[in-house]
Enzyme design. Sequence first.
Site, short mmCIF file in Angstrom:
data_model
loop_
_atom_site.label_atom_id
_atom_site.label_comp_id
_atom_site.label_asym_id
_atom_site.label_seq_id
_atom_site.Cartn_x
_atom_site.Cartn_y
_atom_site.Cartn_z
N HIS A 213 4.63 5.54 12.13
CA HIS A 213 3.90 5.36 10.26
C HIS A 213 2.85 7.01 10.15
CE1 HIS A 213 2.93 4.59 6.67
NE2 HIS A 213 2.62 2.76 6.93
N ARG B 125 0.52 -0.95 0.23
CA ARG B 125 0.24 0.00 -0.17
C ARG B 125 0.80 1.50 -0.20
NH1 ARG B 125 -0.88 -4.10 2.11
NH2 ARG B 125 -2.56 -5.00 2.37
N THR B 126 1.84 1.68 1.05
CA THR B 126 2.38 2.69 1.27
C THR B 126 3.85 2.61 -0.60
OG1 THR B 126 2.33 1.67 3.28
CG2 THR B 126 3.70 3.79 2.66
N LYS C 250 24.85 -6.86 0.49
CA LYS C 250 26.15 -7.65 -0.12
C LYS C 250 26.95 -6.93 1.46
CE LYS C 250 26.03 -7.07 -5.46
NZ LYS C 250 26.02 -5.92 -6.29
N ARG D 225 10.87 3.62 4.30
CA ARG D 225 10.10 2.29 5.36
C ARG D 225 11.97 1.81 5.33
NH1 ARG D 225 4.87 -1.19 4.94
NH2 ARG D 225 4.84 1.17 5.50
N1 CP Z 1 -0.58 -0.22 5.55
C1 CP Z 1 0.77 -0.39 5.34
O1 CP Z 1 1.86 -0.02 5.79
O2 CP Z 1 0.57 -1.77 4.60
P1 CP Z 1 1.65 -2.18 3.23
O3 CP Z 1 2.94 -2.46 4.34
O4 CP Z 1 1.61 -2.55 2.22
O5 CP Z 1 2.09 -0.55 2.89
#
Ligand code: CP
Length: 322
Positions: free
Chosen positions: A123, A45-46, A73, A95
């Site tokens: 988040h 999603r993100t 590596k 992320r």
């Molecule tokens: N909600 C969320 O962060 O989903 P993803 O891990 O798929 O990005």
Amino acid sequence: MQPHEISYLLDEAEHWVAVNRQAAKHDDRLAGLTQINAFFENSTRTLLSFEIAGKRLGADVVNMHAAQSSVKKGETLIDTAITLNAMRSDVIVIRHGSSGAVALIADKVDCPVLNAGDGRHEHPTQALLDALTIRRHKGSIAGLTVAICGDVLHSRVARSNILALTALAAEVRVVGPATLIPDAIEAMGAARFTDMDEGISGADVVMMLRLQNERMDGAFVPSPREYHALYGLTYERLKRAKPDALVMHPGPMNRGVEIASNVADDVNRSVIAEQVEMGVAVGGLQHERRPYHRKRGPRRSRQRHPDWQSFCFQGPDCREGS
Ligand code: CP
């Protein structure tokens, strides 16, 4: 962030909801700019929300997946950050599985950095899209009772949502087994419940969290089956909440563990797909009016961003939002 600053962001996000629902979604405000999405942890999603938002706004979007990169590596996080910096990207979306890693990278690069989730820490864009989803259904967030249920201990989504929703004057409860609720959660302004029926009683919003087995070192729950029996959201259990309570989940879901499939798929109660849609709008919002100009030459302090931007930015001059 102040409540009016979050409300301002949610107001602005409405524009992007409308844009994303148009047939023609393109805009060239990021034309010529390069956006690197550096994902050291899996995401659907993100990653896609930021990619779609960047492309719709005309940026050149490049995805770096750690699994196919030189991280495999043995390259260090700091060396990776220096490498991305040398490529002169204009914004980096990160992320990472370690709390604080985004702030660390932001310290090493010259361009703005957006936090797409770091470890158990935060988040921020998920909290914005969740607040947007709730507000679109309930009109306002002040006075609502929001039950955040499940694996709160490992959840950056829970932390960012507690910050945003309490700032917007919601009553926030965290609900789950004692092993999955952090000790100091009350200090964040949330009430603790270890009984699921009690915790969701009278709630306006029931936000389920994924049981994050990959972050568990040892046994936090006896078994998925027992967890579902005690903490899984079923229709029977949902009756404890208000009749019009929203069912939310940030995804990905463990169907049959924290949430029953029929509840997750009930279009009259579940807004899980809408949360995903709002994520793309929040991605557009994050790019709006960004000061995406890099410093040239030796690194020096960036001009300070307005406070509202600190919610999702990480960087030496906006650390307070991390
Ligand atoms: N909600 C969320 O962060 O989903 P993803 O891990 O798929 O990005």
